[in-house]
Design a protein around this motif. Structure first.
Motif, PDB file in Angstrom:
ATOM      1  N   UNK A   1      69.710 -35.043  -4.805  1.00 10.14           N
ATOM      2  CA  UNK A   1      69.398 -35.624  -6.112  1.00 10.14           C
ATOM      3  C   UNK A   1      68.103 -35.078  -6.710  1.00 10.14           C
ATOM      4  N   UNK A   2      67.404 -34.219  -5.965  1.00  2.00           N
ATOM      5  CA  UNK A   2      66.136 -33.676  -6.442  1.00  2.00           C
ATOM      6  C   UNK A   2      66.148 -32.153  -6.329  1.00  2.00           C
ATOM      7  N   UNK A   3      65.485 -31.493  -7.272  1.00  2.00           N
ATOM      8  CA  UNK A   3      65.332 -30.035  -7.200  1.00  2.00           C
ATOM      9  C   UNK A   3      64.447 -29.691  -6.003  1.00  2.00           C
ATOM     10  N   UNK A   4      64.927 -28.810  -5.139  1.00  2.00           N
ATOM     11  CA  UNK A   4      64.242 -28.550  -3.878  1.00  2.00           C
ATOM     12  C   UNK A   4      62.853 -27.951  -4.059  1.00  2.00           C
ATOM     13  N   UNK A   5      62.660 -27.129  -5.085  1.00  2.00           N
ATOM     14  CA  UNK A   5      61.406 -26.401  -5.225  1.00  2.00           C
ATOM     15  C   UNK A   5      60.400 -27.105  -6.133  1.00  2.00           C
ATOM     16  N   UNK A   6      60.758 -28.255  -6.668  1.00  2.00           N
ATOM     17  CA  UNK A   6      59.915 -28.966  -7.621  1.00  2.00           C
ATOM     18  C   UNK A   6      59.205 -30.121  -6.944  1.00  2.00           C
ATOM     19  N   UNK A   7      57.911 -30.250  -7.181  1.00  2.00           N
ATOM     20  CA  UNK A   7      57.171 -31.394  -6.636  1.00  2.00           C
ATOM     21  C   UNK A   7      57.764 -32.682  -7.186  1.00  2.00           C
TER      22      UNK A   7
ATOM     23  N   UNK B   1      59.017 -33.905 -11.006  1.00  2.00           N
ATOM     24  CA  UNK B   1      60.383 -34.341 -11.328  1.00  2.00           C
ATOM     25  C   UNK B   1      60.362 -35.678 -12.073  1.00  2.00           C
ATOM     26  N   UNK B   2      59.509 -36.592 -11.621  1.00  2.00           N
ATOM     27  CA  UNK B   2      59.413 -37.900 -12.280  1.00  2.00           C
ATOM     28  C   UNK B   2      58.751 -37.768 -13.652  1.00  2.00           C
ATOM     29  N   UNK B   3      57.730 -36.916 -13.738  1.00  2.00           N
ATOM     30  CA  UNK B   3      57.061 -36.697 -15.027  1.00  2.00           C
ATOM     31  C   UNK B   3      58.025 -36.097 -16.045  1.00  2.00           C
ATOM     32  N   UNK B   4      58.899 -35.201 -15.585  1.00  2.00           N
ATOM     33  CA  UNK B   4      59.900 -34.598 -16.481  1.00  2.00           C
ATOM     34  C   UNK B   4      60.851 -35.663 -17.022  1.00  2.00           C
ATOM     35  N   UNK B   5      61.246 -36.607 -16.147  1.00  2.00           N
ATOM     36  CA  UNK B   5      62.126 -37.698 -16.577  1.00  2.00           C
ATOM     37  C   UNK B   5      61.421 -38.565 -17.625  1.00  2.00           C
ATOM     38  N   UNK B   6      60.172 -38.901 -17.358  1.00  2.00           N
ATOM     39  CA  UNK B   6      59.412 -39.740 -18.298  1.00  2.00           C
ATOM     40  C   UNK B   6      59.321 -39.061 -19.661  1.00  2.00           C
TER      41      UNK B   6
ATOM     42  N   UNK C   1      63.002 -38.697 -21.407  1.00  2.00           N
ATOM     43  CA  UNK C   1      63.584 -39.957 -21.855  1.00  2.00           C
ATOM     44  C   UNK C   1      62.598 -40.812 -22.652  1.00  2.00           C
ATOM     45  N   UNK C   2      61.386 -40.271 -22.868  1.00  2.00           N
ATOM     46  CA  UNK C   2      60.361 -40.976 -23.648  1.00  2.00           C
ATOM     47  C   UNK C   2      60.073 -42.359 -23.064  1.00  2.00           C
ATOM     48  N   UNK C   3      59.794 -42.355 -21.766  1.00  2.00           N
ATOM     49  CA  UNK C   3      59.531 -43.593 -21.052  1.00  2.00           C
ATOM     50  C   UNK C   3      58.033 -43.868 -20.993  1.00  2.00           C
ATOM     51  N   UNK C   4      57.704 -45.032 -20.504  1.00  2.00           N
ATOM     52  CA  UNK C   4      56.321 -45.433 -20.339  1.00  2.00           C
ATOM     53  C   UNK C   4      55.842 -44.957 -18.966  1.00  2.00           C
ATOM     54  N   UNK C   5      55.040 -43.887 -18.948  1.00  2.00           N
ATOM     55  CA  UNK C   5      54.583 -43.314 -17.680  1.00  2.00           C
ATOM     56  C   UNK C   5      53.664 -44.227 -16.897  1.00  2.00           C
ATOM     57  N   UNK C   6      53.052 -45.209 -17.550  1.00  2.00           N
ATOM     58  CA  UNK C   6      52.147 -46.125 -16.836  1.00  2.00           C
ATOM     59  C   UNK C   6      52.903 -47.023 -15.851  1.00  2.00           C
ATOM     60  N   UNK C   7      54.227 -47.057 -15.956  1.00  2.00           N
ATOM     61  CA  UNK C   7      55.022 -47.896 -15.039  1.00  2.00           C
ATOM     62  C   UNK C   7      55.210 -47.246 -13.674  1.00  2.00           C
ATOM     63  N   UNK C   8      54.947 -45.940 -13.571  1.00  2.00           N
ATOM     64  CA  UNK C   8      55.204 -45.237 -12.311  1.00  2.00           C
ATOM     65  C   UNK C   8      54.351 -45.787 -11.181  1.00  2.00           C
TER      66      UNK C   8
END
Length: 486
Positions: free
Chosen positions: A344-350, A354-359, A362-369
């Motif tokens: 479910x995750x790209x092997x070469x990506x930290x 990967x989570x920052x790319x999703x945020x 999808x224009x999410x609130x990064x402070x929730x991480x």
């Protein structure tokens, strides 16, 4: 009875000299299994690798091993190579990784007979065919690894490992990811080896497999041996607190999920649903309604259509009949957690990237991480690592974090714990229960009927031939084991 392997003070160290495994002494005897139990990262596999000289690069072993009449220094792994396949064989935890994807089953086993035993090519093919037929694989001789079920692939790997005539078999997590029926097949296969006078060492976190095998049990935690003894004594009256906690993490010991409050809004509904793959009908005429906060369990044998049903409900796989109504228009509200976290995750990506790319996407609130990391008991430094540099349990919780950022109303968890040890499995299921308690509908696929019985409010049982049984929960008394929803 004469031991076939005697190991004295086997320890493992990294390049900095830090000890990863405290010295352990053990011996293998013909006809008596030795089972090494522990959670992920406890040092179980390091012990088995040190015993046969296959530690990963950068790690070193200490101690002495007497194997096949040879006295070996564990710090000199090259000395072991002449014994591989002839005195000691290894059954890996992921058979597909040990089988050549471009070679048919019969050829895989024949190659071992030819290279290790020195048989002529024609004789090697003949013997390989006979051995696979004896293992119930007469119809799979010409199949490639991707065409084999997990249990079939494990049997092919077993035949290949045993082709050199080794008297000692070391099996590393041999039932990882298999359903109960396939697990029992592998257990029977291993016990056949024991009954024939072979020596067997099994590294596992599968408590059911450990019970089936019996023999002597070693319990390892954080690189140290914390308890050892006869299997029955360990399971019936463990002395160490960690052993008791490990055994208590078995789903049979869990409390059942409290009933879901009545009257919740409908999140998803299917009417007369039909699901097929590859021209084979897996589900036919299934109707169901899933409400907010409800946990629905899906069980059935491997290949029966559990994952395909979930994909159809998510809109990832088109049904051949019927309709699916998703009550919330936002597509991201319907999420999936995959069976194999690394896929479910790209092997070469930290992981943090990967989570920052999703945020960002999808224009999410990064402070929730950060608060979600704390809730899921994930250390911040994990975000700097790649998927292959964290444990399976940590990666599965990161997959949950990613899904939770999208505020799902429905989460399809496809075998979310099949590759996890009991303690991590209990933790992940606890997180799914919490999510349901907050109003998310959860659908859990599992090959473990005990887990489904303790976790789900309702269960659908698939038979792989189109039929789907949707029974009401009718738990049997605890004295009969877990309550099975059948």
């Amino acid at each position: 009875m004469t031991a076939t392997l005697i190991a004295t003070d086997i320890g493992v160290y990294d390049q900095r000299g830090e000890r990863l495994l405290e010295p352990v002494s053990l011996q293998l005897e013909p006809g008596r299994p030795l089972v090494v139990l522990g959670e992920t990262g406890s040092g179980k596999s390091l012990l088995s690798q040190a015993l046969i000289g296959t530690l990963p690069a950068g790690l070193a072993a200490s101690g002495r091993v007497c194997l096949g009449g040879s006295h070996l220094d564990a710090a000199q792994p090259a000395d072991y190579r002449r014994l591989w396949g002839r005195e000691v064989a290894v059954l890996p935890q992921e058979p597909w990784l040990s089988l050549d994807p471009l070679m048919r089953a019969q050829q895989q086993v024949a190659e071992s007979h030819r290279l290790v035993r020195g048989l002529a090519p024609r004789a090697a093919i003949s013997v390989a065919g006979e051995e696979l037929e004896a293992l119930g694989l007469a119809g799979a001789l010409r199949r490639y690894p991707h065409q084999l079920s997990g249990g079939m692939a494990q049997r092919v790997a077993f035949a290949a490992a045993r082709a050199g005539g080794a008297r000692i078999l070391i099996a590393d997590e041999p039932t990882k990811g298999l359903d109960a029926a396939r697990r029992d097949e592998v257990a029977a296969l291993l016990m056949r080896e024991v009954a024939a006078g072979g020596s067997l060492m099994v590294v596992t976190h599968d408590l059911a497999l450990a019970r089936l095998l019996g023999g002597e049990v070693l319990v390892v935690r954080r690189g140290a041996l914390v308890e050892r003894g006869d299997s029955r004594a360990i399971f019936e009256a463990p002395r160490n607190a960690y052993t008791r906690r490990l055994l208590a993490a078995d789903p049979r010991c869990w409390q059942r999920t409290p009933p879901v409050p009545a009257g919740g809004p409908t999140v998803l509904q299917a009417r007369d649903l039909g699901v097929s793959r590859g021209g084979r009908v897996l589900v036919e005429g299934l109707s169901l309604r899933l409400g907010a906060g409800e946990i629905l369990g899906i069980s059935g044998p491997s290949g029966c259509g559990k994952s395909s049903l979930g994909d159809a409900l998510l809109g990832l796989h088109p049904p051949h009949a019927g309709t699916v109504v998703r009550s919330v228009a936002r597509p991201q509200a319907y999420q999936k957690v995959f069976q194999d976290p690394p896929s479910a995750f790209a092997r070469t990506l930290a992981l943090g990237q990967a989570i920052a790319d999703l945020v960002r996407r999808q224009r999410l609130d990064g402070s929730r991480v950060e608060p979600l990391m704390q809730r899921l008991r994930l250390r911040p430094e994990l975000l700097a690592r790649r998927p292959g540099e964290v444990s399976g349990g940590e990666l599965q919780r990161l997959a949950l974090l990613r899904a939770m950022l999208l505020d799902p109303v429905f989460l399809f968890a496809d075998e979310p714990t099949s590759r996890l040890d009991p303690l991590t499995q209990q933790e992940v299921i606890g997180l799914l229960r919490e999510l349901a308690g907050e109003g998310c509908a959860v659908m859990i696929v599992s090959h473990d009927p005990e887990l489904i019985a303790r976790t789900a409010h309702r269960c659908i049982v698939l038979d792989g031939a189109g039929a789907a049984t949707v029974p009401a929960p009718q738990p049997r008394p605890d004295s009969a084991g877990a309550a099975l929803l059948r």
